[in-house]
Design an enzyme around this catalytic site. Structure first.
Site, PDB file in Angstrom:
ATOM      1  N   ASP A 157      47.880   4.283  46.776  1.00 42.78           N
ATOM      2  CA  ASP A 157      48.382   5.030  45.618  1.00 42.78           C
ATOM      3  C   ASP A 157      49.149   6.277  46.032  1.00 42.78           C
ATOM      4  OD1 ASP A 157      46.050   3.350  44.593  1.00 42.78           O
ATOM      5  OD2 ASP A 157      47.071   4.012  42.775  1.00 42.78           O
TER       6      ASP A 157
ATOM      7  N   ASN B  82      43.560   5.329  48.079  1.00 45.65           N
ATOM      8  CA  ASN B  82      43.550   4.021  47.409  1.00 45.65           C
ATOM      9  C   ASN B  82      42.238   3.903  46.640  1.00 45.65           C
ATOM     10  OD1 ASN B  82      44.837   1.462  46.868  1.00 45.65           O
ATOM     11  ND2 ASN B  82      43.262   0.514  48.122  1.00 45.65           N
ATOM     12  N   LYS B  83      42.087   2.810  45.927  1.00 41.63           N
ATOM     13  CA  LYS B  83      40.911   2.599  45.080  1.00 41.63           C
ATOM     14  C   LYS B  83      39.620   2.918  45.819  1.00 41.63           C
ATOM     15  CE  LYS B  83      40.890   1.770  41.651  1.00 41.63           C
ATOM     16  NZ  LYS B  83      40.802   2.816  40.603  1.00 41.63           N
TER      17      LYS B  83
ATOM     18  N   ARG C  35      48.452  -0.724  34.885  1.00 43.40           N
ATOM     19  CA  ARG C  35      47.842  -0.033  36.025  1.00 43.40           C
ATOM     20  C   ARG C  35      48.515  -0.487  37.322  1.00 43.40           C
ATOM     21  NH1 ARG C  35      46.165  -3.852  38.507  1.00 43.40           N
ATOM     22  NH2 ARG C  35      45.460  -2.572  40.220  1.00 43.40           N
ATOM     23  N   GLY C  36      48.051   0.113  38.432  1.00 44.74           N
ATOM     24  CA  GLY C  36      48.665  -0.178  39.733  1.00 44.74           C
ATOM     25  C   GLY C  36      49.768   0.843  39.970  1.00 44.74           C
TER      26      GLY C  36
ATOM     27  N   ARG D  20      48.186   9.966  34.829  1.00 49.49           N
ATOM     28  CA  ARG D  20      47.189   9.724  35.894  1.00 49.49           C
ATOM     29  C   ARG D  20      47.609  10.573  37.097  1.00 49.49           C
ATOM     30  NH1 ARG D  20      45.305   3.733  37.098  1.00 49.49           N
ATOM     31  NH2 ARG D  20      43.476   4.868  37.841  1.00 49.49           N
TER      32      ARG D  20
HETATM   33  O1  MRU Z   1      43.082   2.369  39.119  1.00 49.01           O
HETATM   34  P1  MRU Z   1      44.087   1.314  39.473  1.00 49.01           P
HETATM   35  O2  MRU Z   1      43.649  -0.058  39.104  1.00 49.01           O
HETATM   36  O3  MRU Z   1      45.469   1.646  38.961  1.00 49.01           O
HETATM   37  O4  MRU Z   1      44.145   1.389  41.054  1.00 49.01           O
HETATM   38  C1  MRU Z   1      45.077   0.601  41.741  1.00 49.01           C
HETATM   39  C2  MRU Z   1      44.896   0.635  43.198  1.00 49.01           C
HETATM   40  O5  MRU Z   1      44.151   1.392  43.754  1.00 49.01           O
HETATM   41  C3  MRU Z   1      45.784  -0.263  43.993  1.00 49.01           C
HETATM   42  O6  MRU Z   1      45.146  -0.630  45.179  1.00 49.01           O
HETATM   43  C4  MRU Z   1      47.050   0.504  44.329  1.00 49.01           C
HETATM   44  O7  MRU Z   1      47.674   0.967  43.166  1.00 49.01           O
HETATM   45  C5  MRU Z   1      47.980  -0.269  45.119  1.00 49.01           C
HETATM   46  S1  MRU Z   1      48.864  -1.363  44.053  1.00 49.01           S
HETATM   47  C6  MRU Z   1      50.157  -2.007  44.558  1.00 49.01           C
END
Ligand code: MRU
Length: 355
Positions: A235, A245-246, A56-57, A93
């Site tokens: 993201d 972002n998250k 992830r990320g 995703r």
């Molecule tokens: O759903 P995830 O865990 O993949 O979400 C990740 C995030 O929202 C991070 O903040 C984002 O990818 C930045 S990572 C360098």
């Protein structure tokens, strides 16, 4: 011989000897209780790992998908199969644009008829590029961190989310390496607890002082001035500076504005989407209700909501540019008027501007 090592991904490859190609990921869904490395042999295994957040990320899923596709090519996948696999990976995703960018670069390679080893070479380049982008983000962002700062962060944006040292967490790490005394407040980041499970794991390994809080404590901390600044990852950044972002990031930005606190977003140019004119155009991933009403995972099956409760579970939210104090990118630190005046766009590699 290719040998790539990231905190959550390992790849080895000996040209002409596909039996010795191995792509491993650290299963992030089990952290911090278990450190399990998974060998991913096929693109469909990689797609499964991306969808279930084992990998992830934003930057890391793009790089991992590219390596998986490169591996498939060196194992003899046909042209048609590679195109199908690239499309399926691209759709694994929907929000993090790094995945689309990496797949588009791989697809351009496939279309141009390069050899499997050359296609893998593009994936390796994407990995190495992400390492250096993280290093530049860290250098740029550390300038904004002062000695004695207490910093709030959200989700996980470190080595687990990238091929390198991270984005927002990379900045924090760099400031710490520079000898600044800092303290990190980590949002637990509901529903999947990337802050509590992953960011604490990283910070502990790095020896950076931190305190874990639940997401709904952030405003209270700001009011008490227990934090001085907020730094998050992203993201997808739209052409006007709005970014996804998250889930929970937007709320932090609103609270930061109310408390007159700097709110920074850090990311590589590979997270910019110039074709997306503003944040309203960013597709937001909707995830399973069970992530909110209960979970099956390292803690066993736990349910905390009344059975069959209706659930809304967007994985990301959009923060409008007007709430951002600075964008910390690999190519510099920018303010809102830099987007309006075209300075961010001018700082991008030429290939990004063709959209
Ligand atoms: O759903 P995830 O865990 O993949 O979400 C990740 C995030 O929202 C991070 O903040 C984002 O990818 C930045 S990572 C360098």
């Amino acid at each position: 011989m290719i040998n790539l090592n990231a905190l959550a991904l390992r790849f080895t490859h000996i040209p002409e000897n596909t039996a010795n190609t191995a792509l491993w990921i650290l299963n992030q869904s089990l952290l911090p209780l278990k450190e399990e490395w998974l060998l991913l042999r096929t693109v469909s295994e990689m797609i499964g790992a991306i969808k279930t957040l084992k990998v992830r990320g934003a930057p890391l899923i793009g790089v991992a998908a590219a390596l998986s596709l490169g591996q498939s090519a060196t194992k003899g996948a046909s042209h048609v199969q590679l195109i199908d696999e690239a499309r399926a990976l691209r759709a694994a995703r929907p929000t993090a644009v790094n995945l689309m960018l990496c797949m588009d670069r791989m697809m351009a390679g496939i279309a141009s008829g390069i050899t499997p080893e050359e296609l893998l070479g593009i994936a390796v380049h994407l990995f190495n590029e992400d390492v250096s982008l993280c290093a530049r983000i860290a250098e740029n962002g550390a300038e904004l961190i002062g000695n004695g700062d207490h910093i709030l962060t959200h989700c996980n944006t470190g080595g687990l989310a990238t091929a390198g040292s991270g984005t927002a967490l990379g900045v924090i790490r760099k400031a710490n390496e520079q000898g600044k005394t800092i303290h990190v407040y980590v949002d637990e980041t509901r529903p999947l607890l990337q802050g509590a499970r992953l960011t604490t794991w990283e910070l502990k390994k790095l020896g950076i002082p931190y305190t874990l809080i639940t997401d709904n404590m952030a405003a209270h901390l700001m009011r008490l001035r227990k934090v001085q600044k907020i730094i998050v990852g992203c993201d997808r950044i739209a052409a006007n500076g709005d970014f996804a972002n998250k889930i929970g990031t937007y709320g932090l930005a609103v609270m930061a504005r109310y408390h007159r606190m700097p709110f920074y977003v850090a990311g590589p140019y590979t997270t910019m989407d110039w074709a997306c004119i503003n944040g309203d155009r960013i597709p937001i991933e909707q995830r399973n209700a069970s992530e909110v009403s209960g979970l099956e995972g390292v803690f066993g099956r736990v349910e905390w909501a009344a059975p069959d409760s209706p659930v809304y579970n967007p994985a990301f939210d959009v923060t409008p540019a007007e709430l951002v104090s600075r964008w910390i990118l690999d190519c510099g630190v920018f303010a809102g008027n830099d987007f309006q005046a075209g300075r961010v766009r001018q700082s991008m590699p030429q290939s990004m501007l063709q959209t």
